[in-house]
Design a protein around this motif. Structure first.
Motif: not given
Length: 355
Positions: A160, A247-248, A278, A280, A311, A346
């Protein structure tokens, strides 16, 4: 939907865990690999190749034949890959890493999902491992959880982050903070993708990640350009950075904690400082067939990892970011049709701190 159609839909849920394990066993036994190497093998030949009874092999393969993953020739009694033959092995391995994570991390814990939701804790970790806390703490003590979860997450990052980095701007010489950057893979990828004179990427995570993170920087030859700061995002975020990458991470938390994180980042940045996120995301209409996340993430976050989180829709994240004093400058929603092997869509949000 008619009563009959509703029952048929419910039947898919009733047999879901069994279907999952039947398919995964075909991979774990080596049946798929054997057929990739030698198409047309009979159940007896496959059984001999993988060390299983031919009758059991035949029973397992019925589902793959039904789904069109594997084909069966009635005249020869031989099996061959059907739909599986058209999937690149690298993409198939990515799917298998997720399936292994579901097996090791989720299947047993999901038995306690209802209790976890009621208590806001991960009841399965306590029942199965005698561990009170969340998955991200438990992986430090339990090898089976760590190997399964970390292997999957490293692959998610590797798959990703290049897409993410192609869609964000990092000016030459920027000082970049990778928030909750784990053991440095994201920082390494960021430096290599955006290398410029003076660019420095710093991983910020819990202090116990420092040793492994710095070892990774040395092993990849980026120790002059990447560094580590230990701390807790809920206590304070380091200052002196131009850009913060998130991110994540945000999807691990409910709204209250997401706002705590974003407000902490806002306090650490000067006006004009940037964040690139970033996460999902769910589609605006969760009834869309691409909305695979709603099939997985509620059980993953509420019952197996955090006892909260999951998410959100891209519009929801945008609203939260703006509530915390940022102006969103760009959003990007992922098109899974152009991301082979990606299972969950994402989204990217780029924003700037305003006065």
């Amino acid at each position: 939907m008619t009563a009959v159609a509703t029952f048929l839909r419910l039947r898919e849920y009733m047999v879901g865990p069994a279907r999952f394990m039947i398919l995964l066993s075909c991979f774990e036994l080596g049946l798929v690999d054997a057929l990739r190497k030698t198409p047309g093998m009979t159940a007896a030949q496959l059984g001999n190749a993988v060390g299983a009874a031919p009758d059991a092999v035949e029973q397992l393969l019925h589902l793959s034949v039904k789904e069109g993953f594997v084909s069966y020739d009635k005249r020869s009694g031989g099996y061959s890959l059907d739909a599986f033959a058209g999937i690149a092995e690298t993409d198939l391995r990515r799917v298998l890493q997720v399936m292994n994570m579901i097996k090791v991390v989720m299947l047993r814990q999901m038995f306690y999902l209802t209790e976890s939701v009621r208590t806001g804790t991960i009841v399965g970790l306590d029942k199965l491992y005698g561990f009170e806390g969340n998955l991200y703490e438990a992986v430090a003590e339990h090898k089976d959880l760590r190997e399964s979860w970390a292997t999957m997450m490293d692959d998610v990052t590797a798959h990703m982050d290049p897409w993410f980095l192609r869609n964000v701007h990092i000016a030459s010489g920027s000082q970049v903070l990778d928030l909750a950057g784990n053991t440095g893979l994201g920082a390494i990828m960021t430096y290599r993708a955006k290398a410029s004179p003076g660019l420095r990427v710093t991983t910020f995570d819990l202090p116990e990640k420092e040793r492994e993170c710095l070892e990774n920087f040395r092993a990849q030859g980026v120790e002059k350009h990447c560094s580590f700061i230990g701390g807790d995002v809920f206590e304070s975020v380091p200052q002196g950075f131009d850009i913060v990458l998130i991110k994540h991470f945000l999807d691990m938390f409910d709204r209250k904690d997401v706002l705590r994180i974003l407000n902490g980042v806002n306090r650490a940045l000067k006006v004009g400082g940037q964040i690139n996120i970033l996460v999902p995301v769910y589609p605006d209409d969760v009834r869309e067939s691409s909305s695979v996340g709603v099939d997985l993430f509620p059980a993953y976050f509420l019952g197996c990892t955090m006892g909260q989180g999951g998410p959100q829709k891209l519009a929801t994240y945008r609203k939260w970011v703006e509530e915390c004093g940022f102006k969103v400058t760009r959003t990007v929603a992922q098109d899974l049709a152009h991301m082979p092997g990606a299972l969950i869509a994402h989204g990217i949000l780029c924003a700037t701190k305003v006065a």
